[in-house]
Write an enzyme that holds these catalytic residues in place. Structure first.
Site, PDB file in Angstrom:
ATOM      1  N   THR A 114      49.203 -28.411 -92.444  1.00  0.00           N
ATOM      2  CA  THR A 114      47.837 -28.339 -92.235  1.00  0.00           C
ATOM      3  C   THR A 114      47.461 -29.860 -92.735  1.00  0.00           C
ATOM      4  O   THR A 114      47.973 -30.430 -93.643  1.00  0.00           O
ATOM      5  CB  THR A 114      47.067 -27.493 -93.198  1.00  0.00           C
ATOM      6  OG1 THR A 114      45.642 -27.892 -93.309  1.00  0.00           O
ATOM      7  CG2 THR A 114      47.631 -27.319 -94.693  1.00  0.00           C
ATOM      8  N   TYR A 170      45.921 -21.878-101.120  1.00  0.00           N
ATOM      9  CA  TYR A 170      46.412 -22.116 -99.771  1.00  0.00           C
ATOM     10  C   TYR A 170      46.961 -23.520 -99.544  1.00  0.00           C
ATOM     11  O   TYR A 170      48.262 -23.611 -98.851  1.00  0.00           O
ATOM     12  CB  TYR A 170      45.390 -21.853 -98.660  1.00  0.00           C
ATOM     13  CG  TYR A 170      45.688 -22.119 -97.488  1.00  0.00           C
ATOM     14  CD1 TYR A 170      46.671 -21.510 -96.638  1.00  0.00           C
ATOM     15  CD2 TYR A 170      45.120 -23.183 -96.640  1.00  0.00           C
ATOM     16  CE1 TYR A 170      47.033 -22.021 -95.443  1.00  0.00           C
ATOM     17  CE2 TYR A 170      45.342 -23.689 -95.778  1.00  0.00           C
ATOM     18  CZ  TYR A 170      46.366 -23.202 -94.683  1.00  0.00           C
ATOM     19  OH  TYR A 170      46.665 -23.584 -93.589  1.00  0.00           O
ATOM     20  N   HIS A 171      46.268 -24.452 -99.674  1.00  0.00           N
ATOM     21  CA  HIS A 171      46.711 -25.711 -99.159  1.00  0.00           C
ATOM     22  C   HIS A 171      48.018 -26.175 -99.841  1.00  0.00           C
ATOM     23  O   HIS A 171      48.963 -26.875 -99.322  1.00  0.00           O
ATOM     24  CB  HIS A 171      45.784 -26.754 -99.276  1.00  0.00           C
ATOM     25  CG  HIS A 171      44.459 -26.708 -97.848  1.00  0.00           C
ATOM     26  ND1 HIS A 171      43.190 -25.781 -98.405  1.00  0.00           N
ATOM     27  CD2 HIS A 171      44.376 -27.048 -97.016  1.00  0.00           C
ATOM     28  CE1 HIS A 171      42.595 -26.128 -97.371  1.00  0.00           C
ATOM     29  NE2 HIS A 171      43.366 -26.741 -96.277  1.00  0.00           N
TER      30      HIS A 171
END
Length: 479
Positions: free
Chosen positions: A230, A267-268
């Site tokens: 991401t 999450y990241h």
């Protein structure tokens, strides 16, 4: 996006289950398979999803094809490679938003495809009281319809990659040339709901990826890992964002180093940990890997998903899993003001889902070398939230929609006005032909949202997850 939940047994039961040796693993018809939700119980989510006792571990592996064996057509010859043997691609998380579109695209391109998924993304919807804007068929019906329309088989392995025994048997059975890894919990807000979901996200994502790396080392040394990362790993630095690495001169010495990471959610952070683990195993074990640092994806249609309603992809519009442009289009369709968080200057890279599948195909066709850890920034354009809102407002007016905008207190901890300039040339150099955001694309997405607006639950539009208020108590989305 499939999105894998640690389990202690496979979540498919066959009336004729096979042993774990490759020679005895045989396809079974979908009429013989049953989904077992108890197999999704895990210590990391004890008390969160189910209260049942943990099932006894089994080493059985189950393999599914689109139709019973007696109805299968002979395999087609692949044209994806100059050799006669078609390339085999394992799509982990192939039932999710990006994974499903990618699996169909690769199958159409004559790759032999299998999907590995434990179907937990669907469970998240039930858990949180959410629903895709689009009605989506079961994975079994999806694969069967694809087979009926194209004659192409997609094999299905239902299980959890956090269970290494399951993953190992899947690897040995399918013998992939490439692994496309979408199989992670993909939502920043989900990871910030409460402690248990933060722990689950990191356990699921990091351990699952570690298992994939060990499976490649043990069972497929030449296998190429294409991992979905991401752009959020980089954060929003006040300098240009390079593609994975930056050359620095410090005190008279120069070196090329991994670009600094400034993740903004649990999450990241899980993605950052993944990147470090992959880079290390490339160096230590000679694994070949491509890390696709993807921007925000929008859209729902690809050539393949448009072939039949049972192939339709999911479209999330809620504040937990929905991405910005998709959410705005659905909000416009139902007459809800566009929810701009804070000042609206948050700028990110964006891409059409049609470009997601194209980028993955390009990465597979141009694999990394043994021991090489590549990073591609996977997006095509940059927009701020305010710019997206203006584009949707303008497109909505042409369709007769009265689109308004509202400022919402930002539930996230992030810069709301900042410099942002991210490089993204490597995929272009390899042949990416991007679908840029256009009036026709916005018209199509808005019309699609209008078509299904009766399915919208407006209670799911406003954000309910706060980065600062996250606590240890397991939270329901109604509490």
């Amino acid at each position: 996006m499939a999105h894998l939940l640690s389990a202690s047994c496979p979540s498919v039961i066959s009336l004729n289950n096979s042993s774990s040796s490759k020679s005895s693993i045989k396809p079974f018809g979908l009429g013989q398979t049953f989904f077992n939700p108890q197999c999704l119980s895990t210590s990391s989510l004890k008390g969160l999803l189910f209260q049942e006792k943990k099932p006894r571990r089994t080493n059985s592996v189950f393999r599914a094809t689109a139709v019973p064996i007696s109805q299968q057509a002979p395999p087609e010859t692949s044209t994806n490679d100059s050799s006669s043997k078609p390339k085999r691609v394992m799509v982990i998380g192939g039932d999710g938003y990006c994974g499903w579109a990618t699996a169909l695209h690769l199958s159409k391109k004559n790759y032999e495809v299998c999907i590995v998924d434990n179907l937990v993304r669907r469970l998240f919807d039930h858990q949180l009281g959410l629903e895709s804007l689009t009605p989506i068929a079961s994975i079994h019906d999806r694969i069967s319809r694809w087979k009926a329309l194209t004659g192409k088989s997609i094999e299905l392995y239902v299980g959890d990659i956090c269970d290494f025994e399951f993953l190992a048997e899947s690897f040995k059975s399918f013998e992939p040339d490439s692994v496309v890894h979408f199989g992670e919990q993909r939502s920043a807000p989900y990871s910030m709901i409460d402690r248990s979901r933060a722990v689950f996200t990191q356990h699921n994502n990091v351990i699952g990826t570690l298992n994939v790396l060990f499976a490649i080392k043990e069972f497929g040394e030449e296998c190429h890992l294409v991992k979905l990362g991401t752009m959020g790993e980089y954060g929003t630095p006040n300098i240009d964002i390079e593609e994975g690495f930056i050359t620095i001169t410090h005190n008279g010495r120069t070196d090329t180093l991994p670009y600094p990471k400034q993740a903004s959610s649990f999450y990241h952070l899980s993605k950052v940990h993944d990147s470090h683990n992959i880079a290390f195993t490339c160096k230590a074990w000679g694994i070949r890997a491509t890390d696709l640092n993807q921007g925000v994806v929008y859209g729902v249609k690809t050539d393949e998903t448009e072939m039949h309603e049972e192939l339709r992809n999911r479209l999330d519009y809620d504040a937990v899993f929905g991405t910005a442009l998709n959410r705005f289009c659905v909000q416009a369709a139902v007459g809800h003001p566009l929810t701009v968080y804070g000042k609206g200057g948050q700028t990110r890279g964006y891409l059409d889902i049609r470009d997601t599948v194209q980028c993955v195909e390009i990465a597979i066709a141009n694999p990394a070398k043994a021991g090489e850890f590549r990073v591609f920034n996977q997006f095509t354009e940059q927009f701020s939230v305010n710019e997206l809102a203006s584009l949707v407002t303008k497109a909505g007016l042409k369709l007769g929609l009265d689109v308004k905008k509202m400022t919402v207190p930002n539930p996230r901890v992030e810069a709301e006005e900042h410099y942002y300039n991210a490089k993204h040339t490597k995929l272009m150099d390899l042949g990416l032909e991007p679908h840029y955001m256009s009036e026709s694309l916005l018209d199509s997405l808005l019309n699609f949202a209008v078509q299904f607006k009766d399915r919208v639950d407006t209670k799911q539009i406003m954000p309910s997850v706060s980065w600062k208020k996250i606590g240890v108590k397991t939270k329901s989305m109604t509490s």
